[in-house]
Write a protein that holds these residues in place. Sequence first.
Motif, PDB file in Angstrom:
ATOM      1  N   GLN B 126      63.988 -42.280  18.867  1.00 27.21           N
ATOM      2  CA  GLN B 126      63.030 -42.030  18.218  1.00 27.21           C
ATOM      3  C   GLN B 126      61.838 -41.280  19.267  1.00 27.21           C
ATOM      4  N   TYR B 127      61.906 -41.933  20.527  1.00 27.00           N
ATOM      5  CA  TYR B 127      61.282 -41.515  21.391  1.00 27.00           C
ATOM      6  C   TYR B 127      61.265 -40.056  21.777  1.00 27.00           C
ATOM      7  N   PHE B 128      62.646 -39.709  21.990  1.00 27.88           N
ATOM      8  CA  PHE B 128      62.842 -38.475  22.439  1.00 27.88           C
ATOM      9  C   PHE B 128      62.952 -37.583  21.326  1.00 27.88           C
ATOM     10  N   ARG B 129      63.254 -37.947  20.163  1.00 26.30           N
ATOM     11  CA  ARG B 129      63.186 -37.031  19.059  1.00 26.30           C
ATOM     12  C   ARG B 129      61.772 -36.401  18.798  1.00 26.30           C
ATOM     13  N   GLU B 130      60.742 -37.409  18.926  1.00 23.92           N
ATOM     14  CA  GLU B 130      59.229 -37.150  18.866  1.00 23.92           C
ATOM     15  C   GLU B 130      58.758 -36.091  19.847  1.00 23.92           C
ATOM     16  N   LEU B 131      59.633 -36.051  21.005  1.00 23.18           N
ATOM     17  CA  LEU B 131      59.329 -35.142  22.191  1.00 23.18           C
ATOM     18  C   LEU B 131      60.073 -33.751  21.773  1.00 23.18           C
ATOM     19  N   GLY B 132      60.824 -33.866  20.806  1.00 22.93           N
ATOM     20  CA  GLY B 132      61.637 -32.546  20.624  1.00 22.93           C
ATOM     21  C   GLY B 132      62.841 -32.393  21.562  1.00 22.93           C
ATOM     22  N   GLN B 133      63.299 -33.409  22.411  1.00 25.02           N
ATOM     23  CA  GLN B 133      64.532 -33.364  23.290  1.00 25.02           C
ATOM     24  C   GLN B 133      65.561 -33.742  22.698  1.00 25.02           C
ATOM     25  N   GLN B 134      66.729 -33.360  22.768  1.00 25.63           N
ATOM     26  CA  GLN B 134      68.117 -33.710  22.231  1.00 25.63           C
ATOM     27  C   GLN B 134      68.764 -34.436  23.383  1.00 25.63           C
ATOM     28  N   VAL B 135      68.802 -35.798  23.198  1.00 25.04           N
ATOM     29  CA  VAL B 135      69.630 -36.657  24.190  1.00 25.04           C
ATOM     30  C   VAL B 135      70.686 -37.265  23.541  1.00 25.04           C
ATOM     31  N   GLU B 136      71.616 -37.691  24.266  1.00 23.53           N
ATOM     32  CA  GLU B 136      72.687 -38.628  23.934  1.00 23.53           C
ATOM     33  C   GLU B 136      72.314 -40.089  24.204  1.00 23.53           C
ATOM     34  N   VAL B 137      72.206 -41.015  23.153  1.00 16.21           N
ATOM     35  CA  VAL B 137      71.623 -42.148  23.457  1.00 16.21           C
ATOM     36  C   VAL B 137      72.945 -43.225  23.523  1.00 16.21           C
ATOM     37  N   ILE B 138      72.929 -43.872  24.584  1.00 14.73           N
ATOM     38  CA  ILE B 138      74.219 -44.720  24.961  1.00 14.73           C
ATOM     39  C   ILE B 138      73.880 -46.105  24.713  1.00 14.73           C
ATOM     40  N   LYS B 139      74.221 -47.032  23.933  1.00 19.31           N
ATOM     41  CA  LYS B 139      73.851 -48.394  23.662  1.00 19.31           C
ATOM     42  C   LYS B 139      74.550 -49.338  24.693  1.00 19.31           C
ATOM     43  N   LEU B 140      73.715 -49.738  25.616  1.00 21.25           N
ATOM     44  CA  LEU B 140      74.424 -51.029  26.355  1.00 21.25           C
ATOM     45  C   LEU B 140      73.797 -52.160  26.244  1.00 21.25           C
ATOM     46  N   ASN B 141      74.452 -53.420  26.753  1.00 25.23           N
ATOM     47  CA  ASN B 141      73.819 -54.604  26.329  1.00 25.23           C
ATOM     48  C   ASN B 141      73.488 -55.310  27.537  1.00 25.23           C
ATOM     49  N   GLY B 142      73.401 -54.944  28.640  1.00 27.22           N
ATOM     50  CA  GLY B 142      72.802 -55.539  29.944  1.00 27.22           C
ATOM     51  C   GLY B 142      72.898 -54.783  31.139  1.00 27.22           C
ATOM     52  N   SER B 143      72.419 -55.059  32.196  1.00 25.74           N
ATOM     53  CA  SER B 143      72.455 -54.209  33.573  1.00 25.74           C
ATOM     54  C   SER B 143      72.258 -52.708  33.091  1.00 25.74           C
ATOM     55  N   ILE B 144      71.281 -52.246  32.550  1.00 22.73           N
ATOM     56  CA  ILE B 144      71.084 -51.022  32.107  1.00 22.73           C
ATOM     57  C   ILE B 144      70.889 -50.195  33.485  1.00 22.73           C
ATOM     58  N   GLU B 145      70.362 -50.928  34.500  1.00 22.70           N
ATOM     59  CA  GLU B 145      69.981 -50.112  35.666  1.00 22.70           C
ATOM     60  C   GLU B 145      71.417 -49.570  36.296  1.00 22.70           C
ATOM     61  N   LEU B 146      72.328 -50.070  35.908  1.00 22.53           N
ATOM     62  CA  LEU B 146      73.764 -49.785  36.535  1.00 22.53           C
ATOM     63  C   LEU B 146      73.859 -48.194  36.059  1.00 22.53           C
ATOM     64  N   ALA B 147      73.614 -47.864  34.965  1.00 26.82           N
ATOM     65  CA  ALA B 147      73.772 -46.422  34.421  1.00 26.82           C
ATOM     66  C   ALA B 147      73.565 -45.318  35.170  1.00 26.82           C
ATOM     67  N   PRO B 148      72.223 -45.207  35.588  1.00 30.04           N
ATOM     68  CA  PRO B 148      72.024 -43.971  36.171  1.00 30.04           C
ATOM     69  C   PRO B 148      72.708 -43.976  37.900  1.00 30.04           C
ATOM     70  N   LEU B 149      72.833 -45.334  38.371  1.00 32.51           N
ATOM     71  CA  LEU B 149      73.380 -45.378  39.521  1.00 32.51           C
ATOM     72  C   LEU B 149      74.755 -44.757  39.545  1.00 32.51           C
ATOM     73  N   ILE B 150      75.598 -45.429  38.541  1.00 29.71           N
ATOM     74  CA  ILE B 150      77.027 -44.768  38.407  1.00 29.71           C
ATOM     75  C   ILE B 150      77.281 -43.423  37.705  1.00 29.71           C
ATOM     76  N   GLY B 151      76.350 -42.977  37.290  1.00 25.41           N
ATOM     77  CA  GLY B 151      76.648 -41.802  36.445  1.00 25.41           C
ATOM     78  C   GLY B 151      76.806 -41.790  34.948  1.00 25.41           C
ATOM     79  N   LEU B 152      76.696 -43.056  34.386  1.00 24.21           N
ATOM     80  CA  LEU B 152      77.217 -42.781  32.968  1.00 24.21           C
ATOM     81  C   LEU B 152      75.997 -42.202  32.185  1.00 24.21           C
ATOM     82  N   ALA B 153      74.662 -42.194  32.832  1.00 23.02           N
ATOM     83  CA  ALA B 153      73.523 -41.800  32.029  1.00 23.02           C
ATOM     84  C   ALA B 153      72.346 -41.087  33.229  1.00 23.02           C
ATOM     85  N   ASP B 154      71.760 -40.209  32.689  1.00 25.01           N
ATOM     86  CA  ASP B 154      70.752 -39.690  34.039  1.00 25.01           C
ATOM     87  C   ASP B 154      69.578 -40.260  33.800  1.00 25.01           C
ATOM     88  N   ARG B 155      69.274 -40.904  32.589  1.00 19.47           N
ATOM     89  CA  ARG B 155      67.924 -41.869  32.582  1.00 19.47           C
ATOM     90  C   ARG B 155      68.179 -43.008  31.841  1.00 19.47           C
TER      91      ARG B 155
END
Lengths: 398, 213
Positions: B126-155
């Motif tokens: 919803q947040y990115f939609r309201e900004l007009g940005q198209q992003v792919e949202v990936i649902k994780l269940n924990g240790s979210i901080e890992l994602a940008p560190l290992i390149g799963l997501a950029d934010r």
Amino acid sequence: MSKPKVFEKPIGVKDYLPHAVAKMRKVERQALDCMSRWGYEQIVTPTMEFYDTVGVASSTSDQKLFKLLNNRGTTLVLRSDMTAPIARVVSSLLKETPFPLRLSYHANVFRAIEEEAGRDAEFYQTGVELVGDPSAEADAEVVALAIASLKAAGVERFKIAIGHVGFLNGLFEEALPGQPEAQESLKAFLLGRDYVGYREQLRSLSLTEPVQRELEGILRLRGGQEICDQAMQLSEDATAKSAIRHLCEIWDVLKAYGVCDHVLIDLTMIGDFSYYTGMTFEGYAADLGFPVVSGGRYDNLLTQFGRPAPATGFAIKTTRILELLDGEEEEQPERVLIGYDAKGRSEALAEAQRLRAQGAIVVTERIEAGDADGLKACREGFADVVTFIGGSKGEQAK
Amino acid sequence: MNGQQEILKVAMPKGRIYKQASKLFREAGLPIPVDFDDTRKLIIEVPEARMEFIMAKPVDVPTYVEYGVADIGIVGKDVLMEENKDVYELLDLGIAKCRMSVIGLPDWKPVINPRVATKYPNVASQYFRELGQQVEVIKLNGSIELAPLIGLADRIVDMVETGQTLKENGLVEMESIFGITSRLIANRVSYRMKNDQIQKLCDRLQATLAARV
């Protein structure tokens, strides 16, 4: 999605097995009987309507309507409530019938759902519409009838909360003149039941201290008749004042009906602002997480069908009442099983007809002489078993 | 309705929020035990206060309340925003304060296929939609901080309390989406059927909160 298994059905729709149907029929019969004793006549309308007429006029939001195309490519909807179809009938087939019109219904309605709790895609509503009477008496009549219908349907502990859209409209216009966005956002918070957001929004509006306190105070405007007196002090606005006067009048009529025990006034109880035009109400039963009845005044709807008229009504969510009555045993008429062979047939079937005429439930079953097991297998659930075998009648104790 | 007051069922979030919430309740004069962490009991009765506490996983609290198996509950605004349940949001309890934020590596630059990892997919999209940005949202269940560190997501979109975990992992808070505190919520029917009890509790908590400031 993978191909559904043969026993699957779409999300949100239900089968009802015999014991549930028996209960549902009883609930709807009792509610409809009650409504008919108040002079409301039952009406049946089609399941499908045009999107451009009933679909657009209904209070259901567009994405919650089930839409389909007919063979000419015209968009149809599965009715999402009975109010809009009845408005259509009142403005066409019943055009010459003078007001007030009192109509009742029991029907399945359809709502496309998101994943929300307790929302069925198809469910049953039993309700009434009182068309052509703008008075507080009419509003009170439908509230009193809602109470009587719930009681008749077997709901024992319940409360009806009554509000009025005019009060908030007037109050907000007075406090925030010429600021429709601010008014809308406050209403949106109340409609979303977000009191925290409502208070935060008030604080952000740089209102004077007394006005802010007053607008925060409406969150506590809930209770008996004293609420009307309190609300009367809150606003000088004509719309708000006339709304409160209307509510007071409804309360007086309900007092005369002797049902005030079930009623509370709740000025934060608001329905859809674009649809309801006056009094709105909702009914809550103990031990059920969702409202069982909702209704109110909708004076603008009939205009859309070309016969402008004030109207008020309610719908009971019959399927929810079933949840309340779950577990209660029904009294069934006596069930008799008659087994017979070729020789006893005439006598057996005649006996069956005689017992049925007396009101018993009779099942007949052909058996062969000497096949005692065959009869045993199907005797479950029968109070009496009678056999006509070899030309002689026999009674078997269960 | 009847003389005896009915039992008020309260859904309490296990874990982080519980300690602060129970402290608030005790300050408001409600005899709720200090700690349930030692016990495995899921339902705790406090008959002298005509209350019953249901120990629930925080994300499930709004569900219990929406269905009415709990009359009221305590839950973070983050869960309310994500779950979008039809309940009354009565009171901001001011506890368990934190915020929902967009987080990334310090040298983040716009990418062609932006990916956002989060435990809150509804909030994030919803947040990115309201900004007009198209992003792919990936649902994780924990240790979210890992994602940008290992390149799963950029934010990522996640809750930030002190920012310590971010710092330790070399991440920065890019934007704050909304502030979070715990809220008192109520079932639609209970709010009317048990209004006296709920309103009294609300008033006591509100008075306690006012005294705290």
